[in-house]
Design a protein around this motif. Structure first.
Motif, mmCIF file in Angstrom:
data_model
loop_
_atom_site.group_PDB
_atom_site.id
_atom_site.type_symbol
_atom_site.label_atom_id
_atom_site.label_comp_id
_atom_site.label_asym_id
_atom_site.label_seq_id
_atom_site.Cartn_x
_atom_site.Cartn_y
_atom_site.Cartn_z
ATOM 1 N N GLY A 107 0.831 -1.208 0.000
ATOM 2 C CA GLY A 107 0.000 0.000 0.000
ATOM 3 C C GLY A 107 0.864 1.256 0.000
ATOM 4 O O GLY A 107 0.384 2.355 -0.327
ATOM 5 N N CYS A 108 2.139 1.119 0.384
ATOM 6 C CA CYS A 108 3.060 2.266 0.353
ATOM 7 C C CYS A 108 3.452 2.539 -1.112
ATOM 8 O O CYS A 108 3.303 1.670 -1.972
ATOM 9 N N HIS A 109 4.011 3.724 -1.337
ATOM 10 C CA HIS A 109 4.328 4.082 -2.727
ATOM 11 C C HIS A 109 5.679 3.520 -3.183
ATOM 12 O O HIS A 109 5.910 3.343 -4.376
ATOM 13 N N TYR A 110 6.561 3.253 -2.237
ATOM 14 C CA TYR A 110 7.866 2.674 -2.538
ATOM 15 C C TYR A 110 8.230 1.707 -1.412
ATOM 16 O O TYR A 110 7.772 1.849 -0.277
ATOM 17 N N ARG A 111 9.142 0.751 -1.729
ATOM 18 C CA ARG A 111 9.617 -0.216 -0.726
ATOM 19 C C ARG A 111 11.136 -0.345 -0.824
ATOM 20 O O ARG A 111 11.663 -0.649 -1.910
ATOM 21 N N ILE A 112 11.794 -0.099 0.297
ATOM 22 C CA ILE A 112 13.257 -0.284 0.370
ATOM 23 C C ILE A 112 13.479 -1.442 1.344
ATOM 24 O O ILE A 112 12.857 -1.491 2.413
ATOM 25 N N ILE A 113 14.369 -2.366 0.989
ATOM 26 C CA ILE A 113 14.533 -3.568 1.821
ATOM 27 C C ILE A 113 15.998 -3.782 2.177
ATOM 28 O O ILE A 113 16.897 -3.491 1.361
ATOM 29 N N HIS A 114 16.247 -4.291 3.380
ATOM 30 C CA HIS A 114 17.617 -4.678 3.737
ATOM 31 C C HIS A 114 17.953 -5.991 3.046
ATOM 32 O O HIS A 114 17.075 -6.840 2.855
ATOM 33 N N SER A 115 19.211 -6.167 2.693
ATOM 34 C CA SER A 115 19.609 -7.341 1.906
ATOM 35 C C SER A 115 19.327 -8.660 2.636
ATOM 36 O O SER A 115 19.212 -9.710 2.005
ATOM 37 N N LYS A 116 19.234 -8.615 3.973
ATOM 38 C CA LYS A 116 19.017 -9.881 4.697
ATOM 39 C C LYS A 116 17.533 -10.106 5.029
ATOM 40 O O LYS A 116 17.185 -11.100 5.661
ATOM 41 N N ALA A 117 16.682 -9.186 4.625
ATOM 42 C CA ALA A 117 15.258 -9.316 4.969
ATOM 43 C C ALA A 117 14.541 -10.216 3.958
ATOM 44 O O ALA A 117 15.072 -10.524 2.895
ATOM 45 N N ARG A 118 13.350 -10.665 4.322
ATOM 46 C CA ARG A 118 12.548 -11.446 3.368
ATOM 47 C C ARG A 118 11.096 -10.987 3.393
ATOM 48 O O ARG A 118 10.638 -10.402 4.381
ATOM 49 N N VAL A 119 10.440 -11.272 2.285
ATOM 50 C CA VAL A 119 9.032 -10.897 2.178
ATOM 51 C C VAL A 119 8.236 -12.110 1.707
ATOM 52 O O VAL A 119 8.804 -13.073 1.189
ATOM 53 N N GLY A 120 6.930 -12.054 1.889
ATOM 54 C CA GLY A 120 6.096 -13.152 1.416
ATOM 55 C C GLY A 120 4.663 -12.989 1.860
ATOM 56 O O GLY A 120 4.348 -12.144 2.705
#
Ligand SMILES: CCC/C=C/C(=O)SCCNC(=O)CCNC(=O)[C@H](O)C(C)(C)COP(=O)([O-])OP(=O)([O-])OC[C@H]1O[C@@H](n2cnc3c(N)ncnc32)[C@H](O)[C@@H]1OP(=O)([O-])[O-]
Length: 719
Positions: A107-120
């Protein structure tokens, strides 16, 4: 809760605060609604960053709230409000953004992620679908095929893969919040029109029907009987074929069917049961939180057959240095090659370097002298294991933990072969040991809490679901399997076929029915055990007496097949026939049907019609009854332990929660009534006699499973 602070002059930083994983509880959702409103209306705030405290963005909806009536603001309008703001909102993803957590980020306009993080979007593993817009936004963002795969499997995706798929805009190795704050400032003033995912059309797919047909076929095959994966496919189809608003409506309708389903309750129970088993306790009062494990850096495995090889791989993959010992030179060479191959294939799959250098090989047991922990994995023979334990006691340095990988032998008897029985525990791995998730950690009456704590921690390090259980014949899993298999044999005597029994169990959700499983693992394994127990009697060939052994009903069917060399798949014939030895395709065998007919005639057994319901009740209720006995005996501390063992080690369908949870779902009074009936019909089958704990629970009004421990404690205190 959520806290708003202003950083770098004009960035509204919203921090989600709900340890340990910042789940979206009612309070957190309220906090987000309030802080977003405040940030949007503050003229000094030019952009917003959302992050989570303690290095985790958000673990999703708060699963603990699912059973209770909904309070607080709902997720869907909350996420819409974020997407609709005219100030850029950027998600700073550390640790994990899962389920509702990723839906919030989408729902956010942009997503920045740390290299060790995961999504799903792992909702499917909880019997749900991503119903906070995830099933509608993800396909619009990354396309239907990729979204279908992620949503129907619930797979977690690394930061690198998330970038490749287009789920996130940037990966950082630096401080994620600082990077995101800078990024947010850099996009102030840019149009947000193209950043609102709900306004995107789904990227076109050439043959949409074919894509969905294949996906539907895949989920029906891989998760037989599970409704959530099928519903997930339907939700993504809505994204691909309907405008966003209608798609959202469909998402909500589909979610309504899942949310209150028994499967969702079972899967959510499994989620907590999997975690609850790490909080082990022993009848002595020793517990996980008062017992300190020993550090283990060097381990050893004795015996490099199938199990030993798998254990060595699991240890090395967990980063331990391993001494692998096999006294036969040829076996040792073969094992070295096999272990290296397994490590290489595993490393390739996980995209890491193989841990080949961590394993050293020897044919001399002296090589284990410096190990902190030794796992004996020689052939399942008490005399042989005793000899190995005596040798280990002479060779190992003081304080070395000695573990036996056994599926049923008496751990305490083995411990008595050593001068330090408190350092001995059982570690019952399941084949293949480097793949299967379950580990039964078996403590004897003399095992020290520290030894149990160390084995449990080692199990965790190897990525296992480790369950601490007491020492008894078959421990928990195999002890419960015995009455289950016994009923299956009796059903054949009474008129069923292996196909009928297996079909009933497979439709229930087991990957394999009892006879296909028996063919796979080999009929000779049980035959050897029954021989050692004095149950196999070649003289008793007909009549009722041939079917009574040691005062109880006995079916010699398995023994008779073994006498014919029908050992299962490896022999090309067992309960089924196979094209050739080792082949996996089981076919009904007319010889077997004829053999059963002759057997029944010889023993004067009448044939009656047996339906799937009877198969399920006889096999499963006998198994469940033994589960209650195990709780009564204090061999397992709680029903979650038994359920975790069956779900992770015995192919019990996860969406049915495990045998004890299932008993609660069908109703304890119902289980008791059916067992009473079956025991009346078969008084010579002690396994069908309802256990007193089951009676006690029914007499206490069949409390929910979370309350069983109170009744169990009362039973124990009266013993
Ligand atoms: C409209 C609705 C649509 C949305 C639906 C959803 O979002 S459905 C949700 C979709 N999300 C998921 O399916 C994600 C589920 N979570 C995970 O996969 C992992 O917990 C993790 C990767 C976030 C952290 O792994 P890790 O190995 O670092 O830690 P760990 O796993 O050991 O957990 C630590 C503690 O946190 C607890 N807890 C965790 N999550 C939740 C939660 N959502 N809630 C409540 N509690 C949760 C967990 O029980 C444990 O408690 P304990 O035993 O200490 O009392």
């Amino acid at each position: 809760m959520a806290q708003l602070t202003r950083v770098s002059g004009s960035v509204g930083l919203i921090t989600l605060q709900n340890p340990p994983v910042n789940a979206l509880s009612a309070a957190v959702r309220q906090g987000i609604v309030d802080t977003v409103k405040k940030a949007v209306s503050d003229p000094l705030v030019k952009c917003v960053v959302i992050c989570g405290q303690n290095g985790v963005f958000c673990g999703g909806a708060d699963i603990r709230e699912f059973g209770a009536p909904m309070t607080g603001p709902p997720l869907v309008p909350m996420i819409h409000a974020i997407e609709a703001t005219n100030k850029p909102v950027v998600a700073a993803i550390e640790g994990a953004a899962l389920g509702g957590g990723l839906e919030l980020a989408l729902g956010c306009h942009y997503r920045i992620i740390h290299s060790k993080a995961r999504v799903g979007l792992p909702e499917v593993t909880l019997g749900l679908l991503p119903a906070a817009g995830g099933s509608q936004r993800l396909p619009r963002l990354i396309g239907v095929p990729a979204a279908l795969e992620l949503i129907t499997t619930g797979r977690h995706v690394s930061a690198a893969e998330a970038l490749k798929l287009g789920i996130v805009d940037q990966v950082t190795d630096d401080n994620t919040v600082d990077t995101t704050v800078k990024f947010a400032l850099s996009v102030v003033g840019r149009s947000l029109e193209s950043r609102r995912i709900s306004t995107f059309p789904c990227p076109p797919v050439s043959d949409l029907d074919a894509v969905f047909d294949v996906a539907m076929q895949r989920v029906r095959q891989s998760a037989r009987g599970a409704i959530a994966p099928v519903t997930c496919v339907q939700a993504v189809r809505a994204a691909a074929t309907l405008p966003y608003t209608q798609g959202m409506k469909r998402e909500q309708e589909l979610m309504a069917t899942l949310f209150t389903s028994g499967q969702a309750r079972a899967l959510q129970y499994c989620f907590f049961a999997q975690r609850a088993v790490s909080r082990w306790s022993m009848p002595s009062g020793a517990r996980w939180d008062t017992s300190k494990p020993r550090p283990i850096s060097k381990a050893a495995v004795i015996g490099l057959g199938t199990m030993g090889r798998g254990i060595a791989v699991a240890l090395a993959q967990a980063g331990l240095s391993v001494v692998a010992v096999e006294t036969q030179e040829k076996q040792l060479m073969d094992a070295k090659q096999a272990v290296s191959g397994m490590l290489e294939r595993g490393a390739k799959r996980r995209g890491v370097a193989p841990a080949l250098g961590l394993v050293s090989y020897s044919h001399n047991i002296q090589a284990v002298a410096e190990a902190d922990l030794v796992i004996e994995a020689v052939f399942e023979d008490m005399d042989l294991k005793k000899k190995v334990f005596q040798q280990l006691s002479a060779v190992c340095k003081p304080g070395t933990l000695l573990c036996t990988n056994t599926s049923s032998l008496d751990v305490d008897h083995l411990a008595s072969q050593t001068p330090s029985p408190e350092l001995v525990v059982g570690m019952h791995f399941f084949a293949p040991a480097h793949v299967m998730k379950l580990l039964e950690v078996v403590y004897g009456p003399r095992s020290s809490p520290q030894a149990v704590a160390t084995a449990m921690q080692l199990g965790k390090k190897m990525g296992k679901v480790s369950v601490a259980v007491g020492n008894c014949r078959g421990f928990v899993g195999n002890r419960m399997l015995k009455p289950y298999m016994e009923q299956a044999f009796f059903l054949l005597e009474e008129g069923a076929t292996p196909e009928l029994v297996d079909q009933a169990l497979e439709e229930f959700g087991f990957a394999m029915g009892v006879f296909r499983m028996s063919d796979l693992s080999g009929l000779d394994v049980g035959w050897r055990v029954r021989k050692a127990d004095g149950l196999v009697d070649p003289d008793a060939t007909s009549g009722r007496s041939a079917r009574i052994r040691q005062g109880r009903r006995y079916s010699p069917l398995g023994d008779l097949l073994c006498e014919q060399g029908r050992f299962g798949q490896k022999a090309g014939r067992g309960w089924y026939q196979y094209d050739k030895p080792g082949s996996r395709v089981a076919k009904p065998d007319p010889w077997l049907h004829n053999f059963l007919e002759q057997y029944r005639a010889r023993h004067g057994l009448g044939v009656r019609h047996i339906d799937h319901q009877e198969v399920l009740e006889r096999c499963l209720y006998a198994l469940i009854n033994e589960g209650f006995r195990i709780l009564e005996d204090g061999i397992a501390a709680g029903p979650e332990d038994i359920d975790a063992i069956y779900v992770f080690g015995y192919g019990w369908p996860r969406y049915r929660g495990g045998p004890m949870f299932y008993a609660g779902m069908v109703g304890l009074a119902n289980v008791l009534e059916r067992l009473e009936h079956f025991h009346q019909v078969h008084p010579d089958v002690p396994y069908l006699q309802p256990c007193s704990l089951l009676r006690r629970l029914v007499a206490s009004g069949s409390p929910p499973i979370q309350k069983w421990r109170e009744v169990i404690r009362k039973v124990h205190s009266q013993l």
